[in-house]
Design a protein around this motif. Structure first.
Motif, short mmCIF file in Angstrom:
data_model
loop_
_atom_site.label_atom_id
_atom_site.label_comp_id
_atom_site.label_asym_id
_atom_site.label_seq_id
_atom_site.Cartn_x
_atom_site.Cartn_y
_atom_site.Cartn_z
N VAL A 3 34.67 42.48 40.75
CA VAL A 3 34.92 40.98 40.41
C VAL A 3 34.95 40.46 42.34
CG1 VAL A 3 36.81 41.48 38.43
CG2 VAL A 3 37.38 41.43 41.32
N SER A 4 34.62 39.62 41.73
CA SER A 4 34.81 38.39 43.32
C SER A 4 35.73 38.31 43.86
CB SER A 4 34.39 36.99 42.31
OG SER A 4 35.57 36.92 41.73
N ALA A 5 35.54 37.84 44.79
CA ALA A 5 36.23 38.04 46.16
C ALA A 5 37.65 36.80 45.51
CB ALA A 5 35.98 37.47 47.35
N LYS A 6 37.27 36.00 45.26
CA LYS A 6 38.15 34.90 44.24
C LYS A 6 39.04 35.42 43.04
CE LYS A 6 38.80 30.17 42.04
NZ LYS A 6 37.42 29.19 41.87
N THR A 7 38.55 36.09 42.50
CA THR A 7 39.35 36.89 41.52
C THR A 7 40.30 38.01 42.08
OG1 THR A 7 37.09 35.79 39.60
CG2 THR A 7 39.01 38.31 39.34
N ALA A 8 39.42 38.95 42.36
CA ALA A 8 40.52 39.84 43.34
C ALA A 8 41.95 39.23 44.31
CB ALA A 8 39.60 40.63 44.57
N THR A 9 41.64 38.20 44.63
CA THR A 9 42.44 37.09 45.73
C THR A 9 44.16 36.48 44.07
OG1 THR A 9 41.43 36.57 47.44
CG2 THR A 9 43.40 35.32 46.68
N ILE A 52 42.17 47.24 42.70
CA ILE A 52 43.46 45.92 41.78
C ILE A 52 43.55 47.24 41.20
CG2 ILE A 52 44.49 43.98 41.50
CD1 ILE A 52 41.82 42.68 42.75
N LEU A 53 43.64 48.08 40.78
CA LEU A 53 43.92 48.75 39.34
C LEU A 53 44.60 49.86 40.26
CD1 LEU A 53 41.61 47.97 36.21
CD2 LEU A 53 44.25 47.76 36.26
#
Length: 152
Positions: A3-9, A52-53
Motif C-alpha cells: 500500500v502507499s505511504a499515505k494509506t500505511a500512515t 501493518i497486518l
C-alpha cells in the motif's frame, strides 16, 4: 502489492486509536474489519498491507471480544455489584439490630406500664435531671413530656 505511504500512515493511526480505546469511526472492537473502517480504507486494502497486518497480529494476538470501553464498563459493574452486596449485608445486620431494639423497647414499655399501674400512675411528675438530692418536683407540660420521650 504493498500500500502507499499515505494509506500505511492512515492504517497505523487507526491501529493506535483502536488500541488506545479511542476510535473515531467504529465501535472500538479490535478486529481487522474495524481497522479498515477506522482508517477509512477498504477491507482489501488492509489485507494488502502485509507489514501493518503483521504489526496488528503482534499487538492483537487473539481476537478480543470486548473493547476497552466494554472492559471498563464491566469493571465498573463488578465494583458496583460488590458495593451492593456489602450494602445489602450491612442492611441485614442493621435490620437485625433494629428488631432487637424494637423487642427491648416493647419489653421496657410493658415493664413501664406495669410499674405505673403499681405506683398509681402519677402522670407527669418527675425529678428534673441534674438536681441534687432528689431535687424539686413539678408537673411537666404535654410538650415537655413529648420532648422527654423523644430524647430518652
Amino acid at each position: 502489492m504493498p500500500v502507499s505511504a499515505k494509506t500505511a500512515t492512515k492504517l497505523r493511526e487507526a491501529m493506535a486509536r483502536l488500541l488506545a480505546g479511542e476510535p473515531l469511526h467504529t465501535d472500538g472492537a479490535l478486529t481487522k474489519e474495524n481497522l479498515a473502517r477506522e482508517a477509512q480504507v477498504s477491507h482489501a486494502t488492509v489485507h494488502r498491507a502485509e507489514n501493518i497486518l503483521g504489526e496488528w497480529d503482534a499487538k492483537v494476538p487473539r481476537q478480543v471480544l470486548r473493547t476497552p470501553g466494554e472492559v471498563r464498563r464491566d469493571e465498573d459493574i463488578d465494583t458496583l455489584r460488590r458495593q451492593l452486596r456489602e450494602a445489602k449485608h450491612q442492611i441485614t445486620e442493621l435490620n437485625g439490630k433494629l428488631d432487637a431494639l424494637a423487642t427491648v423497647t416493647a419489653n421496657l414499655y410493658q415493664e413501664n406500664q406495669q410499674l405505673r399501674r403499681k405506683n398509681g400512675h402519677r402522670r407527669g411528675l418527675v425529678t428534673l435531671p441534674g438536681s441534687a438530692g432528689g431535687g424539686s418536683r413539678r408537673r411537666l407540660t404535654d410538650s415537655e413530656i413529648h420532648r422527654f420521650r423523644l430524647f430518652r
